[in-house]
Design an enzyme around this catalytic site. Sequence first.
Site, PDB file in Angstrom:
ATOM      1  N   ALA A  62       0.840  -1.204   0.000  1.00 61.54           N
ATOM      2  CA  ALA A  62       0.000   0.000   0.000  1.00 61.54           C
ATOM      3  C   ALA A  62       0.864   1.239   0.000  1.00 61.54           C
ATOM      4  O   ALA A  62       1.923   1.279   0.615  1.00 61.54           O
ATOM      5  CB  ALA A  62      -0.914   0.000   1.219  1.00 61.54           C
ATOM      6  N   LYS A  63       0.350   2.264  -0.736  1.00 65.21           N
ATOM      7  CA  LYS A  63       1.075   3.538  -0.819  1.00 65.21           C
ATOM      8  C   LYS A  63       1.342   4.088   0.569  1.00 65.21           C
ATOM      9  O   LYS A  63       2.417   4.559   0.881  1.00 65.21           O
ATOM     10  CB  LYS A  63       0.207   4.569  -1.556  1.00 65.21           C
ATOM     11  CG  LYS A  63       0.332   4.548  -3.049  1.00 65.21           C
ATOM     12  CD  LYS A  63      -0.578   5.610  -3.676  1.00 65.21           C
ATOM     13  CE  LYS A  63      -0.873   5.255  -5.127  1.00 65.21           C
ATOM     14  NZ  LYS A  63      -1.926   6.032  -5.747  1.00 65.21           N
ATOM     15  N   ARG A  64       0.295   4.021   1.411  1.00 66.06           N
ATOM     16  CA  ARG A  64       0.426   4.681   2.713  1.00 66.06           C
ATOM     17  C   ARG A  64       1.430   3.978   3.625  1.00 66.06           C
ATOM     18  O   ARG A  64       1.954   4.583   4.551  1.00 66.06           O
ATOM     19  CB  ARG A  64      -0.932   4.825   3.396  1.00 66.06           C
ATOM     20  CG  ARG A  64      -1.586   3.524   3.705  1.00 66.06           C
ATOM     21  CD  ARG A  64      -2.866   3.695   4.503  1.00 66.06           C
ATOM     22  NE  ARG A  64      -3.503   2.411   4.645  1.00 66.06           N
ATOM     23  CZ  ARG A  64      -4.242   1.835   3.712  1.00 66.06           C
ATOM     24  NH1 ARG A  64      -4.463   2.456   2.591  1.00 66.06           N
ATOM     25  NH2 ARG A  64      -4.769   0.639   3.900  1.00 66.06           N
TER      26      ARG A  64
END
Length: 279
Positions: A252-254
Amino acid sequence: MSFATRFAPSPTGYLHRGHAFSALTAFRAAQEAGGRFVLRIEDIDATRSRPEYEAAILEDLTWLGLDWERPVRRQSQHLTDYHAAIETLRERGLVYRCFKTRKELDIGRAPHEPAVAYRGAPLPKSEEAERLARGEAFAWRLSFDAAEKALCGFSDLSFVEQGAGPDGETGEVQARPETAGDIVLARKDVGVAYHLAVVLDDALQGITHVIRGVDLFEAAHIQRLLQALLHLPTPVYRHHRLLVGPDGRRYAKRDKAQTLQELRAAGVTPQALRAEMGL
Ligand code: GLU
């Protein structure tokens, strides 16, 4: 039957392995079917989209060996089309202005609780006019009740799933748009919401197969409703599993998953990456 699929990233960060898996899965499906592969830049959220991320997306996908139709459609260049669709829905009494702020919507909700699906109603005309005159910000929401009336219920709303949903849903799936409540179709900071732009673009670009991660399975239920309301064709859906890292968690990007740019800089080849993903 003709076949067209797409990869539709939002340029709000660098691509990671999860994106590569999705893009390669869609690209391969198009090749196997002798069909079209479309790249669409979903940059409607001007507050988070950045040109350097878009440039990196094109670079990463080229590096992965993908090729796509040109010109690439950028959603930010078509806001008037999306607004025209909202206007059509408004004329049919299917959307209303909602002036509630995020804070007001969150009253009584503990931080760990998910936001509840909102169901509201249009304000009385006089109050609405006053608020507009004061320049208050509002969102256009789809009235779930009005939509249900317009379609005489949702029993005819289904879509074909050729992959699998989170609970193994496959084949003919009955859409359950009601769980989302009165979804936001546009707001001040983000001119149009994701669901509306996606259904319009999928139709416009002749997408026959939507191939994407299973994290977007719930979105198909809402998108099916919008397709019915806007008289758009429903593509076949193929939701694929999400790639997980060595820790068993999805990329995930986050979570600052290692980006394709970083992998490339570290000497990883696209061949090695494909092999690692079993592609
Ligand atoms: N733009 C969406 C995302 O990056 C994907 C939309 C879609 O595939 O329908 O998550």
